[in-house]
Design a protein around this motif. Structure first.
Motif, PDB file in Angstrom:
ATOM      1  N   HIS A 128      -1.351   7.320   7.895  1.00 39.60           N
ATOM      2  CA  HIS A 128      -1.168   7.133   6.393  1.00 39.60           C
ATOM      3  C   HIS A 128      -2.163   5.165   7.617  1.00 39.60           C
ATOM      4  O   HIS A 128      -2.132   5.008   8.562  1.00 39.60           O
ATOM      5  N   GLU A 153       1.030   5.650  -0.230  1.00 40.18           N
ATOM      6  CA  GLU A 153       0.584   6.426  -0.486  1.00 40.18           C
ATOM      7  C   GLU A 153       0.918   7.410  -1.164  1.00 40.18           C
ATOM      8  O   GLU A 153       2.213   7.972  -0.627  1.00 40.18           O
ATOM      9  N   ALA A 173       1.374   0.967   5.623  1.00 43.68           N
ATOM     10  CA  ALA A 173       1.548   1.877   4.200  1.00 43.68           C
ATOM     11  C   ALA A 173       2.583   2.781   3.870  1.00 43.68           C
ATOM     12  O   ALA A 173       3.174   2.539   4.988  1.00 43.68           O
ATOM     13  N   VAL A 220       1.048  -0.754  -0.199  1.00 40.03           N
ATOM     14  CA  VAL A 220      -0.087   0.137  -0.252  1.00 40.03           C
ATOM     15  C   VAL A 220       0.565   1.047  -0.077  1.00 40.03           C
ATOM     16  O   VAL A 220       1.800   1.113   0.917  1.00 40.03           O
TER      17      VAL A 220
END
Length: 111
Positions: free
Chosen positions: A34, A23, A38, A21
């Motif tokens: 977050h 950001e 992430a 994941v």
């Protein structure tokens, strides 16, 4: 394959550790909050960082940013696809959707 994931699917991917994941916001935003697990991948560093953060171009990746009005996640996903990543999707609702639904976030200095 759809190029987006919804909140419920993303929750499952995170819980099972089945996707990286990312950001797609500047570090200061990442440090404030977050999604769990992430990794920060700001757009201005994407080309340099992506190969180190995700060396496997077949790895499942989900990008996200602030909310539906933010286009960073889609820009990052398109650039990752352009670099040869084959399994990239976005979470359009971003942090706003995640937090408004009461899901946990992490905070702190990025790696």
């Amino acid at each position: 394959m759809a190029h987006t994931v919804d909140r419920e699917e993303l929750k499952q991917l995170i819980a099972r550790g089945e996707a990286v994941v990312l950001e797609a916001l500047p570090a200061a935003h990442f440090d404030q909050a977050h999604l769990p697990g992430a990794v920060n991948l700001p757009l201005d560093e994407l080309d340099d960082l992506a190969p180190r953060l995700v060396p496997d171009k077949g790895q499942a990746i989900v990008t996200y940013c602030s909310n539906t009005a933010c286009s960073n996640s889609e820009i990052a996903a398109q650039r990752l696809r352009g670099l040869g990543y084959r399994n990239v999707r976005t979470f359009p609702g971003g942090k706003q959707d995640w937090m408004e639904s009461g899901l946990p976030v992490e905070a702190g200095v990025h790696a």
